[in-house]
Every structure is written in C-alpha cells, then in structure tokens.
Write an enzyme that holds these catalytic residues in place. Structure first.
Site, PDB file in Angstrom:
ATOM      1  N   CYS A 190       0.786  -1.233   0.000  1.00 49.09           N
ATOM      2  CA  CYS A 190       0.000   0.000   0.000  1.00 49.09           C
ATOM      3  C   CYS A 190       0.818   1.284   0.000  1.00 49.09           C
ATOM      4  O   CYS A 190       0.555   2.196  -0.785  1.00 49.09           O
ATOM      5  CB  CYS A 190      -0.939   0.013   1.203  1.00 49.09           C
ATOM      6  SG  CYS A 190      -2.150  -1.318   1.191  1.00 49.09           S
ATOM      7  N   PHE A 191       1.804   1.370   0.893  1.00 53.26           N
ATOM      8  CA  PHE A 191       2.409   2.672   1.177  1.00 53.26           C
ATOM      9  C   PHE A 191       3.050   3.289  -0.067  1.00 53.26           C
ATOM     10  O   PHE A 191       2.756   4.428  -0.434  1.00 53.26           O
ATOM     11  CB  PHE A 191       3.429   2.519   2.297  1.00 53.26           C
ATOM     12  CG  PHE A 191       3.859   3.820   2.910  1.00 53.26           C
ATOM     13  CD1 PHE A 191       3.036   4.928   2.887  1.00 53.26           C
ATOM     14  CD2 PHE A 191       5.087   3.941   3.534  1.00 53.26           C
ATOM     15  CE1 PHE A 191       3.416   6.131   3.459  1.00 53.26           C
ATOM     16  CE2 PHE A 191       5.496   5.138   4.106  1.00 53.26           C
ATOM     17  CZ  PHE A 191       4.653   6.226   4.064  1.00 53.26           C
ATOM     18  N   GLN A 192       3.932   2.540  -0.732  1.00 53.72           N
ATOM     19  CA  GLN A 192       4.598   3.099  -1.910  1.00 53.72           C
ATOM     20  C   GLN A 192       3.602   3.360  -3.029  1.00 53.72           C
ATOM     21  O   GLN A 192       3.662   4.396  -3.703  1.00 53.72           O
ATOM     22  CB  GLN A 192       5.698   2.155  -2.398  1.00 53.72           C
ATOM     23  CG  GLN A 192       6.415   2.660  -3.652  1.00 53.72           C
ATOM     24  CD  GLN A 192       7.725   1.952  -3.890  1.00 53.72           C
ATOM     25  OE1 GLN A 192       8.704   2.186  -3.201  1.00 53.72           O
ATOM     26  NE2 GLN A 192       7.749   1.061  -4.868  1.00 53.72           N
ATOM     27  N   PHE A 219       7.858  -8.302   4.603  1.00 50.88           N
ATOM     28  CA  PHE A 219       8.170  -6.883   4.813  1.00 50.88           C
ATOM     29  C   PHE A 219       8.007  -6.458   6.272  1.00 50.88           C
ATOM     30  O   PHE A 219       8.502  -5.405   6.673  1.00 50.88           O
ATOM     31  CB  PHE A 219       7.320  -5.997   3.887  1.00 50.88           C
ATOM     32  CG  PHE A 219       5.910  -5.738   4.343  1.00 50.88           C
ATOM     33  CD1 PHE A 219       5.611  -4.639   5.124  1.00 50.88           C
ATOM     34  CD2 PHE A 219       4.872  -6.589   3.976  1.00 50.88           C
ATOM     35  CE1 PHE A 219       4.302  -4.381   5.536  1.00 50.88           C
ATOM     36  CE2 PHE A 219       3.569  -6.346   4.379  1.00 50.88           C
ATOM     37  CZ  PHE A 219       3.280  -5.244   5.167  1.00 50.88           C
ATOM     38  N   LYS A 220       7.327  -7.282   7.077  1.00 51.15           N
ATOM     39  CA  LYS A 220       7.244  -7.041   8.516  1.00 51.15           C
ATOM     40  C   LYS A 220       6.974  -8.377   9.194  1.00 51.15           C
ATOM     41  O   LYS A 220       6.629  -9.368   8.541  1.00 51.15           O
ATOM     42  CB  LYS A 220       6.149  -6.032   8.870  1.00 51.15           C
ATOM     43  CG  LYS A 220       4.737  -6.506   8.533  1.00 51.15           C
ATOM     44  CD  LYS A 220       3.710  -5.464   8.954  1.00 51.15           C
ATOM     45  CE  LYS A 220       2.285  -5.952   8.651  1.00 51.15           C
ATOM     46  NZ  LYS A 220       1.265  -4.959   9.074  1.00 51.15           N
ATOM     47  N   ARG A 247       5.077  -8.432  -0.526  1.00 55.96           N
ATOM     48  CA  ARG A 247       4.919  -7.405  -1.557  1.00 55.96           C
ATOM     49  C   ARG A 247       5.760  -6.176  -1.235  1.00 55.96           C
ATOM     50  O   ARG A 247       5.646  -5.587  -0.179  1.00 55.96           O
ATOM     51  CB  ARG A 247       3.440  -7.039  -1.703  1.00 55.96           C
ATOM     52  CG  ARG A 247       2.612  -8.134  -2.338  1.00 55.96           C
ATOM     53  CD  ARG A 247       1.131  -7.836  -2.328  1.00 55.96           C
ATOM     54  NE  ARG A 247       0.590  -7.834  -0.970  1.00 55.96           N
ATOM     55  CZ  ARG A 247      -0.697  -7.623  -0.689  1.00 55.96           C
ATOM     56  NH1 ARG A 247      -1.552  -7.387  -1.673  1.00 55.96           N
ATOM     57  NH2 ARG A 247      -1.110  -7.635   0.564  1.00 55.96           N
ATOM     58  N   ARG A 276      17.310  -4.167  11.459  1.00 55.95           N
ATOM     59  CA  ARG A 276      16.128  -3.851  12.266  1.00 55.95           C
ATOM     60  C   ARG A 276      16.473  -3.441  13.697  1.00 55.95           C
ATOM     61  O   ARG A 276      15.570  -3.097  14.473  1.00 55.95           O
ATOM     62  CB  ARG A 276      15.194  -5.062  12.310  1.00 55.95           C
ATOM     63  CG  ARG A 276      14.584  -5.417  10.965  1.00 55.95           C
ATOM     64  CD  ARG A 276      13.514  -4.427  10.561  1.00 55.95           C
ATOM     65  NE  ARG A 276      12.802  -4.853   9.364  1.00 55.95           N
ATOM     66  CZ  ARG A 276      11.639  -4.349   8.952  1.00 55.95           C
ATOM     67  NH1 ARG A 276      11.071  -3.386   9.645  1.00 55.95           N
ATOM     68  NH2 ARG A 276      11.069  -4.788   7.855  1.00 55.95           N
TER      69      ARG A 276
END
Length: 228
Positions: free
Chosen positions: A24-26, A86-87, A94, A198
């Site tokens: 979503c963010f990008q 990604f997390k 994605r 991280r």
C-alpha cells in the site's frame, strides 16, 4: 526515541528499518504524485516522490555497507538473510526491502540463503524472479530467473548460516532475538559479520562472541570505521 515521545506522532512506526515495504504505502505515495502532477503541482509531486527515492536510497546504502564491510566484494560469499516478509507476523512479501537487498548482493556476485518462518519457497523464488513493480500483474514473467541460481531457500536459520560469511537481519521476527548466535558463529566463515537492519539484536553480546556488527544508526564497529 525522542520523536516518538510526542503523542501527536507516537513511536509505533519509528523503528529502524532497511526500508518500508508492503503493497500500500509506496503505491499510495506514487498515486499521490500522479494526482499532484495532474493538477499542476509539480513541486508537491516532487516532494512526495522524494520519499520513495529515500526509501530506495536506504536499501542501496545497506547493500553498499555490506559489500564495503566485507572487503569491497561479496563475490562467491554466502550471505544468510534472516527474514523475507516486509514485517513480522505475516507472510506478505509485496515490495519487501529484502528483495532489493538480495538482488543487490547477487549483482555483486554473492549468494543468499534466505530463511523466513512464514514465507513459502515458491513465493520467495517467484518474488526473486519477478521484475520490480510487476508483482501485482496477473502473470509473472520470469525474465530475471538467473537470480535464482544464487538463491537458496533455507528450511531453518541454522541451515542459512552454515558456511555463511554474514547474517543480514531483514525482518523483525521475535524468534531472531532468541537464537544461539554463539553456535551460529561456530558454523560460519571468519571473520563473521552481522548486519542488523532492524536493530533487534544484542550487539554488545554479538561482539563478545566475535562477530563484526553493523546496526542502523548505531556507532560503527571499529573494524568498519576505516571502510565508512
């Protein structure tokens, strides 16, 4: 930490990272850039696009740090990648920063052994063989399949570090904090490196074991100062 104490901002999304990912963010930022340009706000579009550019810079800088620290090349060296999602607590890959980092290391001649407790082997190989920004197309086109020759899917973290020259922490999985890094160190090539993308590990403990450690935003290991 200081910024996160401001209640208007909060600390939740201010943890150290190699870069942001997710579907979503990008995408939303790029959509905002498009809308701004469509209504003639080029400077505003440039501002928001710089967020994406800085995210790419952060990933590239991490790759360059790994390469420069390991005597300016990772050619024929095995790099253990801890985390591909990604997390944590998801198998979603994605736009995960791990893809760009792995590809950057492979371009320099490195070999990556990837372990993630949730990401399946077929998903990992599909992500690594798909050109950037094509993950959401109906049919993947494996035009970059040569990357797969240098990718190993590791069933366990121990498999990933066996004979490796370095460990890169790419996802903040809680289990990574609990590993027996002394036993892992014994299985790795020397000098052995840890690149904590991280900032979740006990870096002083790792140095006492014998690792050369790089952590985002932290003072450089004396071994790395000369390469900075």
């Amino acid at each position: 930490h200081a910024i996160g104490t401001d209640s208007r901002i909060g600390p939740k999304f201010l943890n150290a990272s190699v870069g942001f990912g997710g579907s979503c963010f990008q995408k939303d930022i790029l959509n905002l850039c498009y809308v701004c340009e469509s209504v003639g706000l080029k400077e505003v579009a440039d501002y928001w696009f710089s967020v994406v550019s800085m995210n790419d810079y952060q990933k590239n800088r991490f790759v360059e740090r790994v390469i420069s620290s390991m005597f300016n090349t990772v050619k024929a060296k095995k790099i253990a990648i801890f985390g591909f999602a990604f997390k944590k607590d998801t198998g979603d890959t994605r736009e995960t920063p791990a893809i760009d980092v792995c590809k950057g290391l492979i371009r320099d001649g490195g070999k990556v052994a990837i372990y993630d407790p949730e990401v399946k082997q077929d998903q990992m190989f599909r992500d690594m063989s798909t050109p950037k920004f094509e993950w959401d197309r109906p049919n993947y086109n494996k035009t970059e399949s040569h990357f797969l020759e240098n990718v190993q899917y590791a069933q366990t973290a121990a498999d990933a570090v066996d004979g490796a020259h370095a460990i890169c922490i790419m996802t903040e999985w809680d289990e990574f904090k609990t590993y027996d890094y002394e036993a892992m160190y014994a299985k790795m090539q020397k000098p052995a490196f840890v690149f904590d993308g991280r900032n979740i590990l006990d870096h002083a403990k790792l140095r006492n074991i014998g690792f050369i450690v790089y952590a985002l935003g932290k003072p450089l290991d004396p071994f790395l100062v000369k390469a900075y």
